[in-house]
Design a protein around this motif. Structure first.
Motif, short mmCIF file in Angstrom:
data_model
loop_
_atom_site.label_atom_id
_atom_site.label_comp_id
_atom_site.label_asym_id
_atom_site.label_seq_id
_atom_site.Cartn_x
_atom_site.Cartn_y
_atom_site.Cartn_z
N LEU A 142 0.85 -1.21 0.00
CA LEU A 142 0.00 0.00 0.00
C LEU A 142 0.88 1.25 0.00
CD1 LEU A 142 -2.89 -0.53 2.62
CD2 LEU A 142 -3.05 -0.60 0.14
N LEU A 143 1.91 1.21 0.86
CA LEU A 143 2.79 2.37 0.98
C LEU A 143 3.52 2.65 -0.33
CD1 LEU A 143 4.08 4.53 2.79
CD2 LEU A 143 5.78 2.85 3.49
N ASN A 144 4.01 1.58 -0.97
CA ASN A 144 4.73 1.76 -2.24
C ASN A 144 3.82 2.36 -3.30
OD1 ASN A 144 7.05 0.82 -1.17
ND2 ASN A 144 6.78 -1.30 -1.87
N ILE A 145 2.58 1.89 -3.35
CA ILE A 145 1.64 2.41 -4.37
C ILE A 145 1.35 3.89 -4.09
CG2 ILE A 145 -0.71 2.23 -5.29
CD1 ILE A 145 -0.56 -0.80 -4.66
N LEU A 146 1.08 4.19 -2.82
CA LEU A 146 0.76 5.59 -2.47
C LEU A 146 1.96 6.50 -2.75
CD1 LEU A 146 -1.23 4.90 0.79
CD2 LEU A 146 -2.17 5.89 -1.29
N ASP A 147 3.14 5.97 -2.46
CA ASP A 147 4.37 6.73 -2.74
C ASP A 147 4.46 7.05 -4.23
OD1 ASP A 147 6.09 7.59 -0.87
OD2 ASP A 147 7.36 5.81 -0.83
N THR A 158 -6.30 -1.60 -7.10
CA THR A 158 -5.38 -2.41 -6.27
C THR A 158 -5.43 -1.93 -4.82
OG1 THR A 158 -3.97 -2.55 -8.21
CG2 THR A 158 -3.02 -3.33 -6.15
N LEU A 159 -5.45 -0.62 -4.64
CA LEU A 159 -5.49 -0.08 -3.27
C LEU A 159 -6.73 -0.59 -2.53
CD1 LEU A 159 -4.44 3.69 -3.68
CD2 LEU A 159 -3.15 1.89 -2.52
N ASN A 160 -7.86 -0.56 -3.23
CA ASN A 160 -9.11 -1.03 -2.62
C ASN A 160 -9.06 -2.51 -2.28
OD1 ASN A 160 -11.31 0.60 -1.98
ND2 ASN A 160 -11.63 1.13 -4.13
N ILE A 161 -8.65 -3.30 -3.26
CA ILE A 161 -8.66 -4.77 -3.07
C ILE A 161 -7.67 -5.16 -1.97
CG2 ILE A 161 -8.14 -6.99 -4.21
CD1 ILE A 161 -9.05 -5.53 -6.86
N LEU A 162 -6.47 -4.60 -2.07
CA LEU A 162 -5.43 -4.94 -1.10
C LEU A 162 -5.85 -4.53 0.32
CD1 LEU A 162 -2.60 -6.07 -0.80
CD2 LEU A 162 -1.67 -3.86 -1.43
N SER A 163 -6.48 -3.36 0.42
CA SER A 163 -6.93 -2.88 1.74
C SER A 163 -7.90 -3.88 2.36
CB SER A 163 -7.62 -1.52 1.62
OG SER A 163 -6.69 -0.55 1.27
N GLU A 164 -8.86 -4.33 1.56
CA GLU A 164 -9.84 -5.30 2.08
C GLU A 164 -9.15 -6.59 2.49
OE1 GLU A 164 -12.71 -4.56 2.95
OE2 GLU A 164 -13.16 -2.73 1.83
N GLU A 165 -8.16 -7.00 1.71
CA GLU A 165 -7.47 -8.26 2.03
C GLU A 165 -6.64 -8.12 3.31
OE1 GLU A 165 -5.59 -9.14 -1.67
OE2 GLU A 165 -7.34 -10.26 -2.40
N ILE A 166 -6.03 -6.96 3.49
CA ILE A 166 -5.24 -6.75 4.73
C ILE A 166 -6.17 -6.82 5.95
CG2 ILE A 166 -3.85 -5.08 6.03
CD1 ILE A 166 -2.83 -4.04 3.28
N LYS A 167 -7.34 -6.18 5.81
CA LYS A 167 -8.31 -6.22 6.93
C LYS A 167 -8.68 -7.66 7.26
CE LYS A 167 -11.66 -2.99 6.96
NZ LYS A 167 -11.86 -1.67 7.46
N GLU A 168 -8.94 -8.40 6.19
CA GLU A 168 -9.39 -9.79 6.34
C GLU A 168 -8.29 -10.69 6.92
OE1 GLU A 168 -12.52 -12.50 5.66
OE2 GLU A 168 -12.49 -10.34 5.32
#
Ligand SMILES: Cc1cc2nc3c(=O)[nH]c(=O)nc-3n(C[C@H](O)[C@H](O)[C@H](O)COP(=O)(O)O)c2cc1C
Ligand code: SF4
Ligand code: SF4
Length: 610
Positions: free
Chosen positions: A457-462, A476-486
């Motif tokens: 996430l940090l690399n993408i936002l960077d 990707t940010l959305n999907i990855l965020s949901e997966e991290i939560k899960e």
């Protein structure tokens, strides 16, 4: 004096008062107290004289202290120009309660903060302190739990779990060896509610902690404070010693035959150690890593024994519930979130500091009425609530009531009480990057999704903030965020993506501008901005900008005005600050291509000819 006051110069102010009083032979007692929560007005001083009501002065520097002694205490002029207000209703001066910052607040947890000397147990006792402990010890532990349950008190550490229910679970355990822990780890960036309470009124917390220990049947109570809070550690240790000497902690408290040892444990300052199972691991000398729950600490906690963990504010509320009753407490706040909420409000507000408001107060009232709104006539943009894992809410959420359920519904969370207000100059992509940078560094590394996912996430936002983002990044940010939560075990990983998810949901157009137009609408992201000098406004020969540029990027134009060498410029913004307001010639633009190309004056030949 608490950390915020000391940072504002309270120690120098106190010294100046002492010296000026001695020089003029005036007898007066100086009582250092904790923090009222008005950080913007520190050092705050209340002057008590026989002639006037107690008068409250703001921003009292050492110089102002000397002036007050001479003009007020020696010559009798109360210097209204420095006066914040009187602390009692009177015919001469406005009272501090006339200010919304005072009148809209409801002090419960912070009632005595800034009113008493935290190093003097008898000041606390004189104002009714430890009466709740006496009352609790005279009643059945079950009755104490019943009162807390009936009050509807929910944990102030983040999750908002009903406190009475948790106490009951600990009490019901068949194990007789039990512990209680006060969680004063407080690692959220910008949050300092718990530190201020510890430094300003440690006895209310100790009283609540011992009541909790008595209710659950614990023999040992530990206050877990991060070592980066040295003043809080010192004040609390001193308070424990005083309580023990007064027979209010330790053996046979108030002749009740109930014993409980109270101590301080200094944490090493990892954010994740605020998570209750990691905190317990760290007390046991292990690495502070969250554990699988169940079993919950109330079943199997410290040393494998039932352990009640509560936040500073939760425990500090308990004596008031016992003293004034659950009906009184239920009368404050909303039906599902009773009582008050304490926030440290920082960022772009006129009156930053600690505020305590009834649950159910709207964000609008909190930000605009209590904290004075946004300075410099700027527009409100967003508020980030709930610490690094909270959500960023835009203006259409301003009428949301501040309570556990409404904030969660809006995509933020109450958290432990950190609140950052942002004005129109904030870039929401950069804000999300900042918080992910924090949680990524603080991840304990146990779970792959939290450890590696937050790094992605940090690399993408960077990349996005550098203008290197691609269209797919948003999905990707959305999907990855949901997966991290899960895929994360503890609350750190489960909530870390919240700033990304909420900023994507409510400020998507800002992400799109970064990705599609390589433009930062707030002109924050360095790679997407440029500075130039408006030649129509530049004053020939002023040179204010030239002297401040750290990289000599400012050159002279053929008509002796100034231009910026975009190759050399490091975008520090110093020239913008240095340019005199009457010219106001330095401009910042995004994307950088908007900066005009400016011709340089030709270098002088060595013989002085052009
Ligand atoms: C990453 C993380 C950090 C936390 N930090 C704190 C903290 O600093 N203080 C706190 O009281 N609770 C913190 N909590 C919540 C605690 O795990 C726990 O729920 C709380 O101390 C319970 O007290 P309460 O019932 O009074 O809210 C944190 C949770 C997580 C996941
Ligand atoms: S979610 Fe993150 S912080 Fe929590 S246990 Fe897993 S790796 Fe550690
Ligand atoms: S922004 Fe900084 S580096 Fe760039 S020209 Fe101005 S002072 Fe120099």
């Amino acid at each position: 004096m608490a950390t915020c006051g000391l940072a504002a110069g309270a120690a120098e102010t106190k010294k100046a008062f002492e010296e000026a009083l001695a020089d003029r032979g005036i007898e007066a007692r100086i009582v250092p107290v904790g923090c009222l929560g008005h950080c913007y007005a520190e050092p705050l001083v209340v002057v008590h004289t026989p002639e006037y009501p107690p008068l409250c002065y703001y921003n009292v520097s050492a110089g102002r202290a000397r002036v007050l002694v001479k003009a007020f205490l020696e010559e009798g002029d109360p210097l209204q120009e420095f006066l914040y207000g009187a602390k009692e209703i009177n015919d001469l001066f406005p009272t501090v309660d006339d200010f919304p910052r005072f009148s809209l607040e409801k002090k419960v947890v912070m009632e005595k903060c800034g009113q008493i000397d935290p190093n003097d147990i008898y000041q606390y006792i004189r104002t009714g302190g430890y009466a709740a402990l006496a009352k609790a010890l005279a009643s059945d532990p079950e009755a104490v739990i019943g009162q807390v349950t009936e009050a509807g008190l929910r944990g102030r550490g983040g999750a908002g779990f009903p406190t009475g229910k948790k106490w009951q679970l600990a009490r019901k355990s068949p194990e007789k060896e039990r512990y209680v822990i006060c969680n004063a780890d407080e690692g959220d960036p910008g949050a300092y509610m718990d530190r201020t309470i510890l430094e300003s009124n440690p006895h209310q917390l100790i009283e609540g902690l011992i009541i909790c220990a008595y209710a659950v049947g614990a023999q040992e109570a530990i206050i877990y404070i991060r070592a980066e809070y040295p003043l809080a550690v010192k004040v609390v240790r001193n308070a424990i010693r005083q309580a023990r000497e007064a027979g209010l902690a330790g053996k046979d408290i108030l002749g009740s035959k109930y014993d409980v040892e109270v101590s301080v444990f200094e944490g090493s300052g990892a954010f994740v150690c605020g998570e209750e199972t990691a905190l317990i691991q760290s007390i046991q000398g292990l690495r502070g890593m969250p554990q699988v729950r169940p079993p919950y600490p109330v079943e199997k906690g410290l040393w494998g024994k039932p352990t009640e963990v509560n936040n500073v504010k939760t425990l500090s509320t308990v004596p008031l519930i016992i003293n004034r009753g659950s009906e009184w407490f239920k009368g404050i706040g909303t039906s599902s979130s009773t009582g008050t909420a304490v926030f440290s409000v920082v960022g772009d507000v006129v009156h930053p500091g600690l505020v305590e408001i009834p649950m159910g107060t709207t964000l609008r009232s909190l930000i605009f009425d209590v904290c004075g709104g946004i300075p410099d006539k700027k527009a409100f943009k967003a508020v980030q609530i709930g610490g690094p894992s909270g959500g960023c809410l835009p203006s259409h959420f301003l009428d949301t009531p501040v309570d556990f359920d409404s904030l969660t519904l809006a995509g933020a969370m109450m958290g432990s009480g950190g609140m950052v207000v942002m004005n129109e100059d904030s870039c929401m992509v950069d804000v999300a990057r900042y918080f992910i940078d924090f949680t990524q560094k603080e991840s304990c590394g146990k779970c792959t999704f939290c450890r590696i996912g937050t790094l992605h996430l940090l690399n993408i936002l960077d990349r996005i903030t550098k203008g290197e983002g691609i269209e797919e990044d948003l999905d990707t940010l959305n999907i990855l965020s949901e997966e991290i939560k899960e895929g994360s075990l503890c609350g750190l990983g489960k909530t870390a993506p919240n700033p990304v998810l909420t900023s994507l949901r409510y400020f998507r157009e800002e992400y799109e501008a970064h990705v599609r137009e390589k433009r930062c609408p707030a002109k924050v992201c360095r790679a997407l901005t440029a500075f130039y000098i408006d030649l129509d406004r530049c004053a020939r020969g002023c040179d204010a900008c030239v002297g401040c540029c750290p990289v000599e990027a400012i050159f002279t134009t053929p008509d002796r005005k100034k231009g910026v060498d975009q190759e050399k410029c490091v975008k520090c913004g110093e020239c913008m600050v240095a340019c005199p307001p009457e010219y106001d010639a330095v401009r910042k633009v995004s994307p950088p291509e908007l900066a005009p190309i400016v011709e340089r004056a030709r270098e002088r030949a060595p013989d002085g000819n052009r």
